[in-house]
Design a protein around this motif. Structure first.
Motif, PDB file in Angstrom:
ATOM      1  N   SER A   1       0.847  -1.196   0.000  1.00 42.35           N
ATOM      2  CA  SER A   1       0.000   0.000   0.000  1.00 42.35           C
ATOM      3  C   SER A   1       0.877   1.239   0.000  1.00 42.35           C
ATOM      4  CB  SER A   1      -0.941   0.012   1.221  1.00 42.35           C
ATOM      5  OG  SER A   1      -0.175   0.048   2.423  1.00 42.35           O
TER       6      SER A   1
ATOM      7  N   TRP B   1      -3.586   3.888   0.673  1.00 39.08           N
ATOM      8  CA  TRP B   1      -4.117   3.541  -0.645  1.00 39.08           C
ATOM      9  C   TRP B   1      -3.664   2.141  -1.040  1.00 39.08           C
ATOM     10  CZ3 TRP B   1      -6.738   7.214  -3.784  1.00 39.08           C
ATOM     11  CH2 TRP B   1      -6.838   8.495  -3.201  1.00 39.08           C
TER      12      TRP B   1
ATOM     13  N   GLN C   1      -3.886  -0.753  -4.433  1.00 38.04           N
ATOM     14  CA  GLN C   1      -4.156  -0.854  -5.870  1.00 38.04           C
ATOM     15  C   GLN C   1      -4.959  -2.119  -6.154  1.00 38.04           C
ATOM     16  OE1 GLN C   1      -0.705  -0.998  -8.444  1.00 38.04           O
ATOM     17  NE2 GLN C   1      -1.774   0.133 -10.066  1.00 38.04           N
ATOM     18  N   ASP C   2      -6.152  -1.920  -6.836  1.00 41.22           N
ATOM     19  CA  ASP C   2      -6.999  -3.051  -7.189  1.00 41.22           C
ATOM     20  C   ASP C   2      -6.446  -3.746  -8.426  1.00 41.22           C
ATOM     21  OD1 ASP C   2      -8.678  -2.600  -5.108  1.00 41.22           O
ATOM     22  OD2 ASP C   2     -10.127  -1.422  -6.259  1.00 41.22           O
TER      23      ASP C   2
ATOM     24  N   GLY D   1      -5.909  -1.993 -11.709  1.00 38.00           N
ATOM     25  CA  GLY D   1      -4.908  -0.935 -11.806  1.00 38.00           C
ATOM     26  C   GLY D   1      -5.295   0.358 -11.121  1.00 38.00           C
ATOM     27  N   SER D   2      -6.539   0.475 -10.663  1.00 28.51           N
ATOM     28  CA  SER D   2      -6.961   1.711 -10.001  1.00 28.51           C
ATOM     29  C   SER D   2      -6.586   1.669  -8.522  1.00 28.51           C
ATOM     30  CB  SER D   2      -8.477   1.886 -10.152  1.00 28.51           C
ATOM     31  OG  SER D   2      -9.153   0.812  -9.549  1.00 28.51           O
ATOM     32  N   TRP D   3      -6.398   2.887  -7.962  1.00 32.60           N
ATOM     33  CA  TRP D   3      -6.031   3.023  -6.546  1.00 32.60           C
ATOM     34  C   TRP D   3      -7.279   3.355  -5.745  1.00 32.60           C
ATOM     35  CZ3 TRP D   3      -1.350   1.987  -4.382  1.00 32.60           C
ATOM     36  CH2 TRP D   3      -0.266   1.786  -5.262  1.00 32.60           C
TER      37      TRP D   3
END
Length: 1177
Positions: free
Chosen positions: A180, A254, A256-257, A260-262
């Protein structure tokens, strides 16, 4: 925090493909207590557009067992462990599109970890594709991890002084096992205001600040440093009063899924530090000084900007100088002046200086003032702050009041005078102005002269000017006119300048001003103004259209044929010859509504005729006066074509400087009506009366004398008339036109006079004769002539001027003694219609063997007192039909024969009824009475028609059957009627049961018919339908089932249709004249129609029950009759006991007649009990 990932699919039904369900890719890691969203998308279906979604979970403890969470179509779908959270809204489905939905879990719990499945129920007739989707294995979706993010800072309160530094630290740590990123931000909050970001470090390790701190961060005044692995330090080197507030740090973790999005799993803030900033005393004042305010050109001036403040040497100030709000020069803390282009040039020549005398005094010095240096001067002092990087930041700025100075020019002794050729000119005239310069001594230098115009709206425009070097220039609005020579300026003498404006216009009106500037060369070689003088004169220009008017006059508004008349078009005011005026005469003929151009006198002196003026050209003269623009129109030989309304239209034109033309105005005159009258007639015809009696075959001489006439060129049309005593008006015999053409009148044609007429015009010209040769008795009458006087118009067309009637000549023509004798035998004939009749006329004796016979046949019709001519055989053996033959269509049915001289037979074929026929040939023969009879009427209509009962809304039929007819050629007119009993009349039934007869009234009693008839529909013998009755309109259907059977159907029956109906038939036959007449009529028996009301009423209940009907309507009447008889017997016996005997032969005087009971067998109305007079004595 919330994460929403959307996938947009093709619209349903776009392509034919198998159903496909897709779900957000996993695994997803979220912290406990956060808000999570998972999207689900379905594609490849046909309909409906909006799909349903069902979410389930497979827990790690039981990966094969489905646990239902939430559904979009079934509220009972969730299992018990999720029911409460679904109802409270902590778990719900958001529909983004018809095929896209989001699962929301607002408060994620540790037990929510597992594998999620999205299922979409099938909406097609067959299964094709996938209907559910899960996260990718082996990972579970989502995995709930503990929230280990910690953000700590020491809470404290700090008191600082402005410009002091500030340092704050914050500890940020996390124990998450997954990879993260952290983001850290320092924020400042003041009271209830929105927090302001001071500086932040993003998850991508990028430093950034809000707009309040962006400049200070770029200058290094604000810093964020990371010390070690978890310590973040905020540094503000120079505090400002605006920095006061509570400072705290905020951290976010944060992750990351897989896509690719945070996603921010968690966000926390530390305790705050309250910072108070005490401002220091850094106020300063500025004032501006100079020695005086009034200067002369060439003198020096010095402005001193004095700064008053504490600790000036340790502070930084910048100074700027301004003249009339325009920047002259600026000087920074380094004391290096920067001047603008104009003043930089003057400084380079040593004419100006900007300097810093001391730390608190700044000077601006102008060594040689110019007149344009007059104005307001000022300085502005701005305090600047030096940053750690050595750059300056602007702080407070102040300026004193403006100091105005006036720079007077070198005194000049010149004076200016302006003169013009006229103060008031007419538009188009030339305008000349002169500007004279006078000096007290020798001129100091050179002059520049400018001509200007100030118009009525006080707008100033430059016309032309001559600068000191002798260069002539034109104003922008006068450049084009000057290029055509319309505006000129020249130097007549050294001190005299002229301005010429040629072909002046209205817009040239105003105040003309001559502006003279005196120039001298200064020490530095430059020219400067030493004096300016102005002089002006007012020029008024009268517009050409001012007072422009046009008037049309004529001294002869009424003229006689062939006379002449003049029309004057008067133009005002009087214009010089250079001002052209175009004049057009327009004409509206009598009886029309539009004007058309007659002739135009153009502006260049030409004459143009209108398209419709051909009749005027040869008789019209147009003349324009040399001394004015008046136009005279002279028309000779006036006629009707020149009668009407005239109008004059004038156009005012002006020539422009470029030789083009402009129409300034158009004026229309008053209407001028010219009446062209015919000459007064002098026609007189002889009114003398004559009486003329003569015998047949002698000529009738008739004269018509014209005593006086209007002109020697008059022509006459003579019409001869005869008036019979039986006629209301005279009948035309002969007409001779003014061109001597003959036209025979209707009387001459009808009486066959053409061969016996002779017309003569005598040489004297005023006497006309008409001779009727071989006079007959029928020529007797009153003769007279009608004279018309005709003259030739100026257009060479003849017109009737007057007419007059002569006196009458009474002519009586007698016959010689007649010896004509006809057979007087009389007879009576009786024939059937359409048969042939023979009528014979026999001549027994005649007056002369050479005489000719005219035989006429007459008829007397019944009820017609006058006889009518049937046929006539003229003396020239021509057969003519009479009026009766024409009216009764006898022309094709009459035939005449003469088997021997003196015997005439008239045959009438296909005779019609009526009339007594006789024959005559100047003597009247014996009458033959002819009686023609019509066929006997045999029409019979079926009178036995059954009644009918129908239900409401059903249809019932009314048949009209013809049993027999009078002739096979007959036609029928049929009409149906509704029979109702009039209000107040005796109620009766026209449709009685078989065997029942209505009781007759007493003899001698007369009552009016109580039945009221209403027509339903009528059909004429020509098959033309009459209007439908209003109650049945739109519900009637007519049929002719056979030549003798007609049917009328009534649709949509209602209770109001209940009643009696009948049909009436009229029989029509053709007459011999092919005209149809009505022979007879018959009416059928009434047809009783009962329409049952679907609603239950007392009447329907009684009528529907036979037992109840007889109980109510039959049983009471016998009982009531017995009761009356009993009462009467009792009374009779009581009277009998008191009297010995009141009867005769032992018969009691009690007569009882059965009560009259009227009832309708269809129960249309309640029964009526009628006891008529005499029923009970």
């Amino acid at each position: 925090a919330e994460l929403s990932l959307l996938c947009v699919s093709l619209p349903p039904g776009a392509v034919a493909a198998q159903r496909q369900v897709a779900v957000q890719e996993g695994p997803l890691y979220r912290t406990e207590g956060s808000h999570i969203t998972i999207w689900c998308n379905v594609s490849g279906y046909q309909e409906p557009l909006e799909q349903n979604f069902q979410w389930s979970i497979y827990l790690p403890s039981a990966p094969e067992r489905e646990v239902q969470i939430v559904s979009t179509r079934d509220s009972s779908f969730p299992y018990a462990i999720y029911t409460q959270r679904v109802r409270s809204g902590k778990i719900y489905v958001e529909r983004v599109q018809g095929n896209l939905a989001l699962l929301h879990i607002t408060d994620l719990q540790a037990r929510d970890a597992g594998e999620y499945e999205c299922h979409t129920p099938n909406t097609e007739d067959q299964y094709f594709g996938s209907y559910s989707a899960k996260m990718n294995l082996p990972s579970v979706l989502p995995e709930v991890i503990p929230d280990s993010l910690q953000t700590t800072a020491v809470p404290q309160t700090l008191h600082k002084v402005e410009q002091d530094p500030l340092e704050l630290t914050c500890e940020v740590a996390t124990e998450t096992l997954q990879h993260s990123h952290l983001s850290v931000a320092w924020l400042r909050q003041r009271g209830s205001e929105k927090p302001v970001e001071v500086i932040s470090l993003s998850r991508d390790f990028v430093l950034q600040s809000s707009s309040d701190y962006a400049q200070r961060q770029s200058l290094g005044e604000v810093r964020l440093d990371k010390l070690g692995s978890s310590t973040f330090r905020l540094t503000i080197f120079h505090l400002q009063p605006s920095d006061q507030g509570e400072f705290y740090c905020e951290a976010a973790e944060w992750i990351q899924d897989p896509d690719g999005s945070w996603y921010p799993m968690t966000r926390k803030r530390s305790e705050g530090t309250l910072v108070n900033v005490q401002p220091t005393d850094k106020e300063f004042t500025v004032r501006l000084e100079t020695d005086k305010r009034l200067y002369t050109v060439g003198e020096p001036v010095e402005f001193r900007c004095i700064l008053e403040a504490q600790n000036i040497p340790d502070r930084y100030f910048a100074v700027s100088w301004a003249f009339n709000s325009s920047l002259i020069a600026s000087m920074g803390p380094n004391a290096v002046p920067i001047l603008n282009s104009e003043f930089n040039h003057r400084e380079a020549r040593g004419q100006l200086k900007v300097a810093k005398e001391s730390d608190s005094v700044f000077v601006l010095k102008i060594y040689h003032l110019r007149q344009e240096d007059s104005g307001k001067y000022n300085c502005r002092v701005t305090e600047r702050e030096k940053t750690v990087t050595g750059e300056f930041i602007d702080k407070e700025s102040k300026r004193p009041k403006n100091i105005p100075i006036i720079v007077l020019p070198i005194k000049s002794s010149i004076s200016v005078e302006v003169a013009s050729n006229a103060s008031i000119v007419l538009e188009g005239e030339n305008l000349h102005l002169s500007c004279s310069i006078r000096t007290a001594g020798r001129p100091l230098g050179r002059f520049s002269v400018m001509w200007q115009l100030v118009d009525r709206q006080n707008r100033r425009s430059n016309i032309m000017w001559l600068d000191r070097d002798g260069t002539l220039q034109h104003g922008a609005s006068y450049w084009e006119r000057s290029s055509f020579g319309g505006v000129q300026m020249e130097q007549v003498q050294p001190n005299s300048f002229s301005l010429g404006i040629f072909n002046s216009r209205k817009e040239d009106e105003g105040q003309y001003e001559c502006h003279v500037t005196e120039w001298v060369r200064a020490v530095d070689g430059e020219w400067q103004v030493v004096g300016e003088r102005r002089a002006s004169t007012l020029i008024s220009i009268t517009a050409l259209e001012t007072g422009f008017a046009v008037t049309a006059i004529s001294r002869t508004p009424g003229v006689t044929y062939s006379d002449s008349f003049d029309l004057q078009c008067i133009i005002k005011p009087h214009y010089p010859s250079r001002v052209p005026v175009a004049v057009t005469w327009r004409f509206q003929p009598v009886g029309t509504v539009e004007f058309h151009d007659l002739v135009t006198f153009t502006r260049d002196g030409g004459v143009q005729w209108g398209d419709r003026s051909s009749s005027f050209r040869t008789r019209t003269a147009i003349e324009k006066a040399e001394s004015s623009n008046n136009v005279r129109l002279s028309i000779s030989r006036a006629s009707d074509t020149e009668a009407g309304k005239y109008q004059c239209v004038a156009e005012l034109w002006r020539r422009n400087y470029n030789n083009s033309w402009t129409r300034l105005a158009e004026r229309t005159s008053n209407l001028l009506e010219i009446r062209v009258l015919q000459p007064v007639t002098k026609l007189q015809v002889s009114k003398s009366k004559r009486t003329l009696t003569l015998v047949e075959n002698r000529p009738i001489q008739l004269n018509c004398s014209v005593k006086s006439q209007t002109s020697q060129n008059s022509h006459f049309a003579v019409l001869w008339y005869v008036h019979k005593p039986s006629d209301a008006d005279g009948k035309l015999i002969l007409k001779t036109t003014h061109s001597s053409a003959f036209e025979y009148g209707t009387y001459a044609e009808e009486e066959g006079l053409r061969a016996r007429l002779q017309f003569e015009r005598h040489v004297s010209g005023g006497l006309f004769s008409l001779t009727v040769q071989r006079a007959e008795v029928s020529d007797s009458g009153s003769y007279y002539c009608h004279v018309e006087e005709w003259l030739l118009s100026p257009n060479y067309a003849w017109y009737k001027l007057a007419e007059e009637v002569s006196g009458r000549t009474e002519v009586t023509v007698k016959q010689p003694d007649s010896r004509l004798k006809l057979s007087q035998a009389q007879g009576n004939l009786s024939v059937l219609e359409t048969r042939q009749v023979q009528l014979e006329c026999v001549v027994l004796n005649r007056t002369s063997a050479a005489s000719q016979l005219l035989v006429e046949w007459f008829v007397w019709k019944p009820n017609h007192p006058e006889r009518e001519t049937v046929a006539r055989l003229s003396r020239d053996a021509t057969f003519h039909y009479g009026e009766q033959a024409a009216k009764n269509n006898l022309k094709g049915r009459l035939h005449l024969e003469s088997p021997s001289p003196g015997v005439y037979r008239l045959f009438i074929q296909n005779v019609a009824p009526g009339g007594a026929w006789y024959k005559r040939a100047e003597d009247t023969a014996g009458q033959t009475a002819v009686r023609v009879t019509r066929p006997d009427a045999a029409l019979q209509v079926d009178t036995v028609v059954p009644n009918a009962t129908v239900s409401e809304k059903a249809a019932f039929q009314l048949d009209c059957s013809i049993v027999s007819r009078s002739s096979q050629d007959s036609r029928f007119a049929v009409a149906w009627y509704s029979l109702r009993t009039k209000a107040g009349g005796r109620r009766s039934s026209l449709a009685l049961e078989d065997g029942e007869e209505e009781e007759e009234e007493e003899e001698g009693e007369e009552e009016e018919d109580p039945t009221e008839r209403t027509a339903l529909l009528s059909v004429g013998p020509d098959a033309i339908f009459g209007p439908e009755g209003s109650p049945w309109e739109g519900r009637l259907r007519f049929q002719r089932l056979s030549p003798l059977l007609y049917r009328l159907t009534v649709l949509q029956a209602s209770p109001q249709d209940t009643g009696n109906y009948s049909c009436r038939v009229e029989e029509w036959l053709p007459s011999p004249q092919k005209e149809w007449y009505r022979l007879t009529e018959e009416e059928s028996a009434p047809i009783g129609i009962r329409v049952l009301d679907t609603s239950s009423t007392l009447q329907s209940i009684i009528c529907s029950n036979d037992a109840l009907f007889y109980f109510v309507f039959f049983y009471p009447f016998p009982i009531f009759g017995i009761l009356i008889i009993t009462i009467l017997l009792v009374r009779f016996k009581s009277r009998n006991s008191s009297k010995n005997s009141e009867g005769k032969n032992g018969v009691p005087l009690l007569w009882i007649k059965e009560p009259h009971l009227n009832y309708s067998p269809t129960c249309l109305e309640p029964p009526v009990l009628s006891i008529h007079p005499g029923a009970i004595d």
